[in-house]
Design a protein around this motif. Structure first.
Motif, PDB file in Angstrom:
ATOM      1  N   TYR A  10       0.921 -10.217  19.840  1.00 13.38           N
ATOM      2  CA  TYR A  10       1.847  -9.366  19.097  1.00 13.38           C
ATOM      3  C   TYR A  10       2.404  -8.266  20.017  1.00 13.38           C
ATOM      4  O   TYR A  10       1.653  -7.572  20.687  1.00 13.38           O
ATOM      5  CB  TYR A  10       1.136  -8.722  17.911  1.00 13.38           C
ATOM      6  N   ILE A  11       3.726  -8.116  20.014  1.00 15.02           N
ATOM      7  CA  ILE A  11       4.381  -7.048  20.761  1.00 15.02           C
ATOM      8  C   ILE A  11       5.167  -6.199  19.764  1.00 15.02           C
ATOM      9  O   ILE A  11       6.058  -6.702  19.081  1.00 15.02           O
ATOM     10  CB  ILE A  11       5.323  -7.596  21.851  1.00 15.02           C
ATOM     11  N   GLU A  13       7.831  -3.405  19.043  1.00 15.15           N
ATOM     12  CA  GLU A  13       8.942  -2.651  19.613  1.00 15.15           C
ATOM     13  C   GLU A  13       9.091  -1.391  18.766  1.00 15.15           C
ATOM     14  O   GLU A  13       9.635  -1.417  17.669  1.00 15.15           O
ATOM     15  CB  GLU A  13      10.209  -3.514  19.578  1.00 15.15           C
ATOM     16  N   SER A  43      -2.678  -2.915  24.148  1.00 13.56           N
ATOM     17  CA  SER A  43      -2.552  -3.135  25.587  1.00 13.56           C
ATOM     18  C   SER A  43      -1.679  -2.029  26.173  1.00 13.56           C
ATOM     19  O   SER A  43      -1.236  -1.125  25.466  1.00 13.56           O
ATOM     20  CB  SER A  43      -1.957  -4.515  25.869  1.00 13.56           C
ATOM     21  N   THR A 162       8.178 -12.362  19.478  1.00 12.67           N
ATOM     22  CA  THR A 162       7.182 -11.354  19.848  1.00 12.67           C
ATOM     23  C   THR A 162       6.221 -10.953  18.736  1.00 12.67           C
ATOM     24  O   THR A 162       5.168 -10.371  19.023  1.00 12.67           O
ATOM     25  CB  THR A 162       7.877 -10.068  20.329  1.00 12.67           C
ATOM     26  N   HIS A 163       6.551 -11.217  17.470  1.00 10.57           N
ATOM     27  CA  HIS A 163       5.676 -10.735  16.404  1.00 10.57           C
ATOM     28  C   HIS A 163       5.431 -11.775  15.314  1.00 10.57           C
ATOM     29  O   HIS A 163       5.370 -11.455  14.129  1.00 10.57           O
ATOM     30  CB  HIS A 163       6.198  -9.423  15.799  1.00 10.57           C
ATOM     31  N   ASN A 264      10.804  -9.712  28.877  1.00 10.34           N
ATOM     32  CA  ASN A 264       9.949  -8.811  28.117  1.00 10.34           C
ATOM     33  C   ASN A 264      10.796  -7.733  27.470  1.00 10.34           C
ATOM     34  O   ASN A 264      11.853  -7.347  27.989  1.00 10.34           O
ATOM     35  CB  ASN A 264       8.915  -8.148  29.034  1.00 10.34           C
TER      36      ASN A 264
END
Length: 416
Positions: A10-11, A13, A43, A162-163, A264
């Motif tokens: 999971y990223i 934003e 992270s 990303t999610h 990214n």
């Protein structure tokens, strides 16, 4: 009790969540009891930023666009959540971005997600004075862009890069973009096609399901492969047909992706438009004034710093260290920019605001925002007119640009 996120990679934003909510996890079963703490493990965070010390000058000042990294860690926050058998509830994780940054003027020297008071938690649904949601609805989860991977009955699944994915079900109130007709489909669920790129607005329900509020298919030229979305950071070069973006989202081709594992969020990409087609605006049913410099243009001179654009990727080189990546494309579409401002006149259907991000280069204030009945999501208050003049809010809005007015069309507004 460990809560599995919507994807193992999971990223988040965090500029997006100044004005829009994003899903961390849904339909998770937890043991009954009283929970007094929440631990958030993350992270290394990354912040991409620039400076513009000269008011009214559009674009980032030369040589100021860059990124800094923080360290990985865990933040523990106090909460008070009582869970009984068969209870259906939700928790909102709030992030105070200001407390994460070490600032001197416009210069960011450090980012620390583990700093005091960065994370707080609150129970969902919010009180009736803090939302426009109906009973049984926990949150707006809007503007989810991704690849439609499954279509069954009146239910679709959209996979993001990303999610994770969101599965939503249409009902009689679901709206479908007029672009469905342009693509040769009816404005109903038959417009939803697997293996195409789409944008959806949804409502998170108390039982962990999602209701499809709005469906926007992307034009064919944007829907067949890799796609990058990014905010424009400087005045484009009309001689070379180039401009630079900072990546805010992406979609990966279902096979043979040029981007997967190579781009990214926060990357700088130098984009070259080669023999471009006329630009498009992904309006998602919003009312906006026609005739802007951007609409139907094919010149990078029509692109403004602060606008968020999306483009299909023909060729791609990844960012390496501080060297920006490169991409080429034939097509360009206007997407939603997320930013904060100060409310001037909280009225409908037009409201006005001041104090825009410096690199927008906006001199004349206040600027007006167009709203569209039935297409405005509100958070933090029960209605937009309840936001006090002089207070800060965040918005997800199309930055249409001159010569038309208003220059902004808002889809969501969050009071702070």
């Amino acid at each position: 009790m460990n809560i599995p996120l919507n994807t193992t990679a999971y990223i988040a934003e965090l500029t997006r969540v100044t004005s829009d909510s994003t899903l961390l996890a849904a339909a998770v079963s937890v043991p009954a009891g009283t929970y007094t703490q929440m631990a958030v493990t993350f992270s290394a965070p990354r912040v991409t930023f620039c400076m513009q010390a000269n008011p009214g000058v559009p674009g980032c000042a030369a040589g100021t666009l860059g990124s800094i990294n923080g360290t990985a860690g865990t933040a523990t926050i106090s909460t008070n959540l009582s869970v009984s058998d068969s209870l259906k509830t939700g928790v909102a994780l709030n992030v105070n971005l200001a407390d994460t940054l070490t600032l001197s003027g416009q210069t960011i020297s450090a980012v620390n997600l583990g700093a005091t008071n960065v994370f707080t938690a609150s129970a969902l649904p919010p009180s009736s004075t803090k939302t426009d949601l109906a009973s049984g609805e926990l949150a707006h989860v809007d503007d989810v862009m991704g690849l439609v991977t499954s279509v069954s009955g009146s239910t679709l699944t959209v996979q993001t890069s990303t999610h994770g994915s969101i599965t939503a079900t249409a009902n009689s109130s679901t709206q479908f973009s007029g672009d469905c007709t342009t693509l040769g489909f009816a404005q109903n669920f038959t417009c939803v096609k697997a293996n195409t790129v789409a944008i959806v607005d949804t409502l998170l329900n108390a039982d962990g399901t999602f209701t499809l509020v709005f469906y926007q298919p992307l034009p064919t030229q944007l829907s067949s492969g890799d796609l990058i979305e990014g905010v424009v950071t400087g005045v484009p070069n009309s001689v070379t047909s180039q401009f630079r973006v900072v990546v805010t989202d992406s979609v990966f081709a279902s096979s043979g992706s040029l981007l997967q594992g190579r781009v990214n969020l926060g990357d700088q990409i130098q984009v070259t438009l080669s023999t471009p087609d006329p630009f498009t605006i992904i309006a998602k049913g919003l009312t906006f004034p026609t005739g802007s410099a951007f609409e139907h243009s094919s010149s990078v001179a029509s692109i403004l710093p602060g606008q968020t654009v999306a483009f299909p990727v023909l060729t791609f080189t990844a960012q390496s260290g501080v060297t920006p990546g490169t991409a080429t494309s034939h097509d360009l579409a206007l997407r939603f920019t997320r930013f904060s401002a100060v409310m001037s006149t909280p009225t409908l259907p037009l409201f006005s605001a001041t104090t825009f991000p410096p690199f927008f280069g906006i001199v004349i204030t206040p600027q007006e925002f167009q709203t569209t009945s039935g297409r405005l999501s509100i958070d933090g208050v029960s209605s937009l007119t309840s936001i006090p003049a002089g207070s800060t809010f965040s918005t997800t809005a199309l930055y249409i640009g001159p010569p038309v007015a208003p220059q902004f069309a808002a889809q969501s507004v969050r009071a702070h």
